[in-house]
Design a protein around this motif. Structure first.
Motif, PDB file in Angstrom:
ATOM      1  N   UNK A   1      30.425  17.421  69.363  1.00 44.67           N
ATOM      2  CA  UNK A   1      31.045  16.111  70.055  1.00 44.67           C
ATOM      3  C   UNK A   1      32.280  16.046  69.457  1.00 44.67           C
ATOM      4  N   UNK A   2      33.155  15.212  70.063  1.00 48.45           N
ATOM      5  CA  UNK A   2      34.573  14.858  69.527  1.00 48.45           C
ATOM      6  C   UNK A   2      34.363  14.098  68.133  1.00 48.45           C
ATOM      7  N   UNK A   3      35.104  14.634  67.274  1.00 48.75           N
ATOM      8  CA  UNK A   3      35.417  14.150  65.843  1.00 48.75           C
ATOM      9  C   UNK A   3      34.454  14.825  64.910  1.00 48.75           C
ATOM     10  N   UNK A   4      33.643  15.677  65.351  1.00 48.60           N
ATOM     11  CA  UNK A   4      32.763  16.489  64.472  1.00 48.60           C
ATOM     12  C   UNK A   4      33.484  17.425  63.509  1.00 48.60           C
ATOM     13  N   UNK A   5      34.451  17.880  63.940  1.00 48.54           N
ATOM     14  CA  UNK A   5      35.390  18.797  63.121  1.00 48.54           C
ATOM     15  C   UNK A   5      35.158  20.108  63.457  1.00 48.54           C
ATOM     16  N   UNK A   6      34.941  20.537  64.928  1.00 49.21           N
ATOM     17  CA  UNK A   6      34.780  21.810  65.323  1.00 49.21           C
ATOM     18  C   UNK A   6      36.138  22.666  65.314  1.00 49.21           C
ATOM     19  N   UNK A   7      37.082  21.935  65.615  1.00 48.42           N
ATOM     20  CA  UNK A   7      38.468  22.408  65.861  1.00 48.42           C
ATOM     21  C   UNK A   7      38.794  23.088  64.381  1.00 48.42           C
ATOM     22  N   UNK A   8      38.622  22.097  63.448  1.00 46.47           N
ATOM     23  CA  UNK A   8      39.178  22.518  62.255  1.00 46.47           C
ATOM     24  C   UNK A   8      38.335  23.678  61.536  1.00 46.47           C
ATOM     25  N   UNK A   9      37.256  23.943  61.814  1.00 43.32           N
ATOM     26  CA  UNK A   9      36.178  24.728  61.556  1.00 43.32           C
ATOM     27  C   UNK A   9      36.490  26.016  62.040  1.00 43.32           C
ATOM     28  N   UNK A  10      36.622  25.809  63.351  1.00 34.66           N
ATOM     29  CA  UNK A  10      36.954  27.413  64.245  1.00 34.66           C
ATOM     30  C   UNK A  10      38.420  27.901  63.732  1.00 34.66           C
ATOM     31  N   UNK A  11      39.246  27.008  63.194  1.00 25.95           N
ATOM     32  CA  UNK A  11      40.663  27.674  62.840  1.00 25.95           C
ATOM     33  C   UNK A  11      40.256  28.420  61.522  1.00 25.95           C
TER      34      UNK A  11
ATOM     35  N   UNK B   1      26.661  31.088  68.861  1.00 26.10           N
ATOM     36  CA  UNK B   1      27.140  29.872  69.135  1.00 26.10           C
ATOM     37  C   UNK B   1      26.723  28.930  68.043  1.00 26.10           C
ATOM     38  N   UNK B   2      27.758  28.355  67.647  1.00 26.64           N
ATOM     39  CA  UNK B   2      27.623  27.322  66.426  1.00 26.64           C
ATOM     40  C   UNK B   2      27.750  25.936  67.207  1.00 26.64           C
ATOM     41  N   UNK B   3      27.076  24.902  66.671  1.00 27.45           N
ATOM     42  CA  UNK B   3      26.891  23.659  67.138  1.00 27.45           C
ATOM     43  C   UNK B   3      27.077  22.846  66.016  1.00 27.45           C
ATOM     44  N   UNK B   4      28.471  21.965  65.775  1.00 32.82           N
ATOM     45  CA  UNK B   4      28.590  21.278  64.551  1.00 32.82           C
ATOM     46  C   UNK B   4      28.307  19.854  64.650  1.00 32.82           C
ATOM     47  N   UNK B   5      27.475  19.569  63.375  1.00 32.37           N
ATOM     48  CA  UNK B   5      27.294  18.069  63.518  1.00 32.37           C
ATOM     49  C   UNK B   5      27.887  17.475  62.252  1.00 32.37           C
ATOM     50  N   UNK B   6      27.961  16.152  62.323  1.00 30.68           N
ATOM     51  CA  UNK B   6      28.898  15.509  61.125  1.00 30.68           C
ATOM     52  C   UNK B   6      27.800  14.214  60.999  1.00 30.68           C
ATOM     53  N   UNK B   7      27.051  14.076  59.876  1.00 29.13           N
ATOM     54  CA  UNK B   7      26.140  12.974  59.794  1.00 29.13           C
ATOM     55  C   UNK B   7      26.945  11.596  59.567  1.00 29.13           C
ATOM     56  N   UNK B   8      28.313  11.661  59.382  1.00 31.12           N
ATOM     57  CA  UNK B   8      29.001  10.372  59.154  1.00 31.12           C
ATOM     58  C   UNK B   8      29.702   9.907  60.642  1.00 31.12           C
ATOM     59  N   UNK B   9      29.154  10.499  61.790  1.00 30.43           N
ATOM     60  CA  UNK B   9      30.011   9.938  63.028  1.00 30.43           C
ATOM     61  C   UNK B   9      28.433   9.471  63.768  1.00 30.43           C
ATOM     62  N   UNK B  10      28.903   8.543  64.581  1.00 32.77           N
ATOM     63  CA  UNK B  10      28.008   7.681  65.211  1.00 32.77           C
ATOM     64  C   UNK B  10      27.000   8.555  66.049  1.00 32.77           C
TER      65      UNK B  10
ATOM     66  N   UNK C   1      18.599  11.519  64.845  1.00 35.72           N
ATOM     67  CA  UNK C   1      18.164  12.631  65.901  1.00 35.72           C
ATOM     68  C   UNK C   1      17.910  12.067  67.188  1.00 35.72           C
ATOM     69  N   UNK C   2      17.939  10.707  67.419  1.00 35.84           N
ATOM     70  CA  UNK C   2      17.917  10.542  68.637  1.00 35.84           C
ATOM     71  C   UNK C   2      19.371  10.608  69.478  1.00 35.84           C
ATOM     72  N   UNK C   3      20.521  10.420  68.779  1.00 34.08           N
ATOM     73  CA  UNK C   3      21.773  10.430  69.074  1.00 34.08           C
ATOM     74  C   UNK C   3      22.087  11.964  69.337  1.00 34.08           C
ATOM     75  N   UNK C   4      21.789  12.752  68.338  1.00 34.36           N
ATOM     76  CA  UNK C   4      21.944  14.171  68.286  1.00 34.36           C
ATOM     77  C   UNK C   4      21.194  14.917  69.605  1.00 34.36           C
TER      78      UNK C   4
ATOM     79  N   UNK D   1      24.918  16.382  53.397  1.00 27.98           N
ATOM     80  CA  UNK D   1      24.255  17.537  53.650  1.00 27.98           C
ATOM     81  C   UNK D   1      22.719  17.032  53.612  1.00 27.98           C
ATOM     82  N   UNK D   2      22.373  16.288  52.900  1.00 30.73           N
ATOM     83  CA  UNK D   2      21.165  15.871  52.749  1.00 30.73           C
ATOM     84  C   UNK D   2      20.537  15.333  53.928  1.00 30.73           C
ATOM     85  N   UNK D   3      21.394  14.366  54.280  1.00 31.04           N
ATOM     86  CA  UNK D   3      21.111  13.635  55.489  1.00 31.04           C
ATOM     87  C   UNK D   3      20.842  14.166  56.541  1.00 31.04           C
ATOM     88  N   UNK D   4      21.730  15.236  56.984  1.00 31.38           N
ATOM     89  CA  UNK D   4      21.595  15.970  58.039  1.00 31.38           C
ATOM     90  C   UNK D   4      20.289  16.721  57.907  1.00 31.38           C
TER      91      UNK D   4
END
Length: 241
Positions: free
Chosen positions: A20-30, A127-136, A141-144, A183-186
């Motif tokens: 999802x937008x804002x998770x940092x996937x572009x930064x990670x992919x670079x 196929x990597x799916x990026x998650x960031x526990x600090x984004x709404x 788990x319901x939002x994810x 890390x622990x939260x996710x």
């Protein structure tokens, strides 16, 4: 990085980054493409697959990536018209190339990869799916589950093909304690269902976090994080004091 060496030894050559937008996937992919380029084994092709015009765009780092030996592919955009980059299929099949695909950040953007899935050799693709526990949208788990379901539906990717990446951050002000908490939260939310492949951290926090985390870590140089992003708004959204 041991986890990258492992997938390369398994014959993987195509790497898709979703999230999802804002998770940092572009930064990670670079940063991931940079590690591949430093391996020196194959030519690295980076595709900015974002069809829309987000604030943080990997295509803006074209010159920087090309200086590191990475071939960057994107489509010039006219105002807000959606775009689709060409040349993907041929390079996906090129055994002498590594391919990194930075895919758009929602179920609409994920349509960009859907048309290529039938042509991908899934045996040599991660196929990597990026998650960031600090984004709404990754806060519980319901939002994810909801966001991931929308993305999978249009991308023609099966859930058992996903590899999860943990990217707990607020931007350039993130500290080590926040990374470890994220890390622990996710892990508490998702590892009952799927393992996390690796977590990400700013390069200046790498040694401290690596010594304390129980997951492999990818250090990130923050190419796309601008000085005016303080992180305080993200902390509020992430319910961090």
């Amino acid at each position: 990085m041991e986890f990258i060496d492992k997938v390369l030894k398994e014959g993987k050559k195509n790497f898709v980054f979703l999230g999802e937008a804002g998770c940092g996937k572009s930064e990670i992919s670079i940063n991931f493409a940079k590690v591949l380029s430093e391996s020196g084994n194959k030519t690295v092709h980076f595709f900015d697959m974002d069809m829309t015009k987000p604030l943080f765009r990997s295509r803006d780092l074209c010159s920087c990536m090309e200086d590191q030996g990475i071939k960057v592919h994107f489509e010039e955009q006219f105002m807000d018209a959606p775009t689709l980059v060409g040349g993907v299929s041929n390079i996906l099949r090129d055994e002498n190339s590594y391919v990194v695909l930075d895919v758009g950040g929602d179920h609409i953007g994920a349509r960009a990869i859907g048309g290529f899935m039938s042509r991908l050799d899934r045996k040599n693709t991660v196929i990597y799916y990026v998650l960031n526990a600090f984004r709404p949208w990754s806060y519980d788990i319901e939002h994810i589950d909801r966001i991931l379901g929308e993305i999978l539906q249009v991308s023609h990717i099966r859930v058992n093909e996903l590899h999860l990446v943990n990217n707990p951050n607020f931007g350039h002000t993130t500290n080590a304690a926040e990374v470890l908490e994220g890390c622990k939260r996710m892990a508490d939310m998702v590892t009952l269902y799927m393992p996390m492949d690796f977590a990400c951290v700013k390069e200046d926090l790498y040694e401290e976090v690596k010594a304390k985390a129980d997951i492999e870590i990818l250090p990130l140089h923050l190419y796309l994080t601008y000085p005016w992003v303080t992180g305080e708004d993200f902390r509020e959204l992430g319910n961090i004091k």
